[in-house]
Motif scaffolding. Structure first.
Motif, PDB file in Angstrom:
ATOM      1  N   TRP A   1      15.686   0.949  -4.912  1.00 27.82           N
ATOM      2  CA  TRP A   1      15.378   0.826  -3.855  1.00 27.82           C
ATOM      3  C   TRP A   1      14.432  -0.577  -3.653  1.00 27.82           C
ATOM      4  CZ3 TRP A   1      16.943   1.864   0.726  1.00 27.82           C
ATOM      5  CH2 TRP A   1      16.233   1.383   2.019  1.00 27.82           C
ATOM      6  N   LEU A   2      13.685  -0.881  -4.489  1.00 28.58           N
ATOM      7  CA  LEU A   2      12.371  -1.226  -4.747  1.00 28.58           C
ATOM      8  C   LEU A   2      13.554  -3.165  -4.763  1.00 28.58           C
ATOM      9  CD1 LEU A   2       9.261   0.075  -6.760  1.00 28.58           C
ATOM     10  CD2 LEU A   2       9.388  -0.792  -4.394  1.00 28.58           C
ATOM     11  N   PHE A   3      13.902  -3.112  -5.820  1.00 25.84           N
ATOM     12  CA  PHE A   3      15.112  -4.132  -6.238  1.00 25.84           C
ATOM     13  C   PHE A   3      15.990  -4.219  -4.724  1.00 25.84           C
ATOM     14  CE2 PHE A   3      18.172  -6.993  -8.406  1.00 25.84           C
ATOM     15  CZ  PHE A   3      17.511  -7.801  -8.589  1.00 25.84           C
ATOM     16  N   HIS A   4      16.409  -3.415  -4.415  1.00 29.68           N
ATOM     17  CA  HIS A   4      17.455  -4.388  -3.623  1.00 29.68           C
ATOM     18  C   HIS A   4      17.448  -4.292  -1.863  1.00 29.68           C
ATOM     19  CE1 HIS A   4      21.413  -4.764  -6.171  1.00 29.68           C
ATOM     20  NE2 HIS A   4      20.458  -3.778  -6.789  1.00 29.68           N
ATOM     21  N   ALA A   5      16.489  -3.287  -1.919  1.00 34.35           N
ATOM     22  CA  ALA A   5      15.868  -2.814  -0.231  1.00 34.35           C
ATOM     23  C   ALA A   5      15.159  -3.823   0.139  1.00 34.35           C
ATOM     24  CB  ALA A   5      16.139  -0.832   0.481  1.00 34.35           C
TER      25      ALA A   5
ATOM     26  N   GLY B   1      13.328  -5.887  -1.701  1.00 29.54           N
ATOM     27  CA  GLY B   1      13.020  -6.909  -2.166  1.00 29.54           C
ATOM     28  C   GLY B   1      12.329  -7.163  -3.347  1.00 29.54           C
ATOM     29  N   TYR B   2      11.778  -6.584  -4.289  1.00 21.43           N
ATOM     30  CA  TYR B   2      10.797  -7.221  -5.244  1.00 21.43           C
ATOM     31  C   TYR B   2      11.180  -7.755  -6.504  1.00 21.43           C
ATOM     32  CZ  TYR B   2       6.709  -4.228  -2.686  1.00 21.43           C
ATOM     33  OH  TYR B   2       6.152  -3.487  -2.481  1.00 21.43           O
ATOM     34  N   THR B   3      10.594  -8.504  -7.259  1.00 24.75           N
ATOM     35  CA  THR B   3      11.719  -9.524  -8.399  1.00 24.75           C
ATOM     36  C   THR B   3      11.498  -7.842  -9.798  1.00 24.75           C
ATOM     37  OG1 THR B   3      10.011  -9.829  -8.780  1.00 24.75           O
ATOM     38  CG2 THR B   3      10.831 -11.443  -7.248  1.00 24.75           C
ATOM     39  N   HIS B   4      11.602  -8.479 -10.460  1.00 28.37           N
ATOM     40  CA  HIS B   4      11.874  -7.169 -11.871  1.00 28.37           C
ATOM     41  C   HIS B   4      10.292  -7.600 -12.568  1.00 28.37           C
ATOM     42  CE1 HIS B   4      15.994  -6.609 -12.120  1.00 28.37           C
ATOM     43  NE2 HIS B   4      16.403  -7.704 -11.617  1.00 28.37           N
ATOM     44  N   GLU B   5       9.076  -8.659 -12.010  1.00 28.15           N
ATOM     45  CA  GLU B   5       8.450  -8.728 -12.510  1.00 28.15           C
ATOM     46  C   GLU B   5       7.163  -7.865 -11.301  1.00 28.15           C
ATOM     47  OE1 GLU B   5      10.406 -11.028 -12.347  1.00 28.15           O
ATOM     48  OE2 GLU B   5      10.633 -11.362 -14.577  1.00 28.15           O
ATOM     49  N   GLU B   6       7.168  -8.069 -10.535  1.00 28.39           N
ATOM     50  CA  GLU B   6       6.616  -6.573  -9.272  1.00 28.39           C
ATOM     51  C   GLU B   6       7.154  -5.857  -9.457  1.00 28.39           C
ATOM     52  OE1 GLU B   6       6.333 -10.435  -5.474  1.00 28.39           O
ATOM     53  OE2 GLU B   6       8.263  -8.640  -5.995  1.00 28.39           O
ATOM     54  N   ILE B   7       8.582  -4.710  -9.802  1.00 32.82           N
ATOM     55  CA  ILE B   7       8.752  -3.739 -10.168  1.00 32.82           C
ATOM     56  C   ILE B   7       7.714  -2.859 -11.180  1.00 32.82           C
ATOM     57  CG2 ILE B   7      10.316  -2.036 -10.697  1.00 32.82           C
ATOM     58  CD1 ILE B   7      11.929  -4.053  -8.503  1.00 32.82           C
ATOM     59  N   ALA B   8       7.672  -4.069 -12.261  1.00 34.38           N
ATOM     60  CA  ALA B   8       6.791  -3.799 -13.769  1.00 34.38           C
ATOM     61  C   ALA B   8       5.797  -3.516 -13.828  1.00 34.38           C
ATOM     62  CB  ALA B   8       7.687  -5.045 -15.258  1.00 34.38           C
ATOM     63  N   ALA B   9       5.274  -4.838 -12.509  1.00 39.27           N
ATOM     64  CA  ALA B   9       3.683  -4.599 -12.725  1.00 39.27           C
ATOM     65  C   ALA B   9       3.531  -3.205 -11.235  1.00 39.27           C
ATOM     66  CB  ALA B   9       3.103  -5.621 -12.069  1.00 39.27           C
ATOM     67  N   LEU B  10       4.404  -3.098 -10.584  1.00 46.69           N
ATOM     68  CA  LEU B  10       3.849  -1.757  -9.607  1.00 46.69           C
ATOM     69  C   LEU B  10       3.672  -0.145 -10.255  1.00 46.69           C
ATOM     70  CD1 LEU B  10       5.524  -2.391  -6.961  1.00 46.69           C
ATOM     71  CD2 LEU B  10       3.495  -2.143  -6.841  1.00 46.69           C
ATOM     72  N   MET B  11       5.366  -0.293 -12.017  1.00 44.88           N
ATOM     73  CA  MET B  11       5.128   0.585 -12.350  1.00 44.88           C
ATOM     74  C   MET B  11       4.304   0.939 -13.742  1.00 44.88           C
ATOM     75  SD  MET B  11       9.228   1.676 -11.433  1.00 44.88           S
ATOM     76  CE  MET B  11       8.890   2.789 -11.145  1.00 44.88           C
TER      77      MET B  11
ATOM     78  N   ILE C   1       1.227  -1.272  -0.261  1.00 45.82           N
ATOM     79  CA  ILE C   1      -0.198   0.269   0.393  1.00 45.82           C
ATOM     80  C   ILE C   1       0.876   1.222   0.259  1.00 45.82           C
ATOM     81  CG2 ILE C   1      -1.671   1.469   1.400  1.00 45.82           C
ATOM     82  CD1 ILE C   1      -2.775  -1.064   2.446  1.00 45.82           C
ATOM     83  N   ALA C   2       2.286   1.176   0.978  1.00 45.56           N
ATOM     84  CA  ALA C   2       2.477   2.469   0.955  1.00 45.56           C
ATOM     85  C   ALA C   2       3.859   2.656  -0.292  1.00 45.56           C
ATOM     86  CB  ALA C   2       3.459   2.096   2.525  1.00 45.56           C
ATOM     87  N   VAL C   3       3.983   1.730  -0.920  1.00 44.45           N
ATOM     88  CA  VAL C   3       4.625   1.551  -2.094  1.00 44.45           C
ATOM     89  C   VAL C   3       4.370   2.216  -3.371  1.00 44.45           C
ATOM     90  CG1 VAL C   3       5.925   0.096  -4.315  1.00 44.45           C
ATOM     91  CG2 VAL C   3       6.562  -0.295  -1.761  1.00 44.45           C
ATOM     92  N   ASN C   4       2.368   1.801  -3.650  1.00 43.15           N
ATOM     93  CA  ASN C   4       1.973   2.379  -4.460  1.00 43.15           C
ATOM     94  C   ASN C   4       1.081   3.872  -4.445  1.00 43.15           C
ATOM     95  OD1 ASN C   4       1.044  -0.631  -5.358  1.00 43.15           O
ATOM     96  ND2 ASN C   4      -0.556  -0.707  -4.533  1.00 43.15           N
ATOM     97  N   GLU C   5       1.234   4.283  -2.998  1.00 41.56           N
ATOM     98  CA  GLU C   5       0.751   5.541  -2.461  1.00 41.56           C
ATOM     99  C   GLU C   5       1.848   6.044  -3.274  1.00 41.56           C
ATOM    100  OE1 GLU C   5      -1.227   6.809  -1.732  1.00 41.56           O
ATOM    101  OE2 GLU C   5      -2.494   5.696  -2.011  1.00 41.56           O
ATOM    102  N   ALA C   6       3.077   6.475  -2.714  1.00 41.52           N
ATOM    103  CA  ALA C   6       4.593   6.812  -3.600  1.00 41.52           C
ATOM    104  C   ALA C   6       4.687   7.195  -4.201  1.00 41.52           C
ATOM    105  CB  ALA C   6       5.611   5.912  -2.974  1.00 41.52           C
ATOM    106  N   LEU C   7       4.317   5.541  -5.271  1.00 44.82           N
ATOM    107  CA  LEU C   7       4.513   5.593  -6.438  1.00 44.82           C
ATOM    108  C   LEU C   7       3.224   6.611  -7.445  1.00 44.82           C
ATOM    109  CD1 LEU C   7       5.486   1.422  -7.577  1.00 44.82           C
ATOM    110  CD2 LEU C   7       6.934   3.805  -7.637  1.00 44.82           C
ATOM    111  N   MET C   8       1.764   6.359  -6.488  1.00 41.80           N
ATOM    112  CA  MET C   8       1.242   7.514  -7.103  1.00 41.80           C
ATOM    113  C   MET C   8       1.805   8.879  -7.329  1.00 41.80           C
ATOM    114  SD  MET C   8      -3.019   6.301  -6.237  1.00 41.80           S
ATOM    115  CE  MET C   8      -2.955   6.626  -5.265  1.00 41.80           C
TER     116      MET C   8
END
Length: 192
Positions: free
Chosen positions: A144-148, A150-160, A84-91
């Motif tokens: 940050w999403l990847f290294h800190a 722990g999101y995968t590249h696929e998860e980051i792609a979906a989020l962004m 939820i927090a990551v989605n809010e920040a990305l928005m």
């Protein structure tokens, strides 16, 4: 034997979650206090702005309050809240159109690290934070999403709303840029 819990995970008693789901405001206040710092930290790392991170904290916790009954407990509570927090920040980044990749990166300015006023471990951390801050928003966010986080590249792609290869390329470019920035920084050696 179960896997060791993440050092960032916070155990939340089921009784506390049940009370929060039941609408008890004191239970929600306890959840807020437990997760205030980790949510703020995630938002600050993604946004690079303390005021916006504070707003993300408030927005994320309001969403938790509104949607706590939807939390199914099939995953750790922190994972649900973190998403939820990551989605809010990305928005917020999207609204400000700050997610456009910029190849030009300004060099870090002078600070206490360059003047040797910090202990070695703090100096190393400060150098990394300064270098991360100088990266373009998109690159810093993906790193940050990847290294800190722990999101995968696929998860980051979906989020962004991008592809996994976009995430991979941002991690590769960002890592190369960090290596350059950190190698050029006058650093206090941690090895005497």
């Amino acid at each position: 034997m179960s896997a060791a819990p993440s050092p960032f995970a916070i155990d939340v008693p089921e009784s506390l979650l049940a009370r929060a789901r039941g609408g008890e405001l004191r239970a929600f206040e306890q959840l807020y206090r437990l997760f205030e710092r980790p949510v703020y930290t995630v938002a600050l790392r993604l946004l690079g702005d303390a005021d916006e991170a504070q707003e993300v904290l408030h927005e994320a916790m309001l969403k938790v309050l509104e949607n706590i009954r939807e939390y199914r407990a099939d995953a750790p509570f922190w994972g649900w809240l973190r998403r939820i927090a990551v989605n809010e920040a990305l928005m917020r980044l999207r609204k400000g159109r700050r997610l456009d990749y910029v190849d030009e990166t300004p060099e870090p300015g002078e600070d206490a690290v360059q003047h040797g006023m910090l202990p070695p471990v703090a100096a190393d951390a400060a150098c990394l934070i300064e270098a991360m801050t100088s990266l373009p928003e998109t690159t810093r966010t993906v790193l940050w999403l990847f290294h800190a986080e722990g999101y995968t590249h696929e998860e980051i792609a979906a989020l962004m709303g991008r592809t996994a290869s976009f995430s991979k390329s941002q991690v590769a470019r960002g890592t190369r840029r960090l290596q350059v920035l950190l190698s050029d920084e006058p650093r206090v050696s941690t090895y005497a």
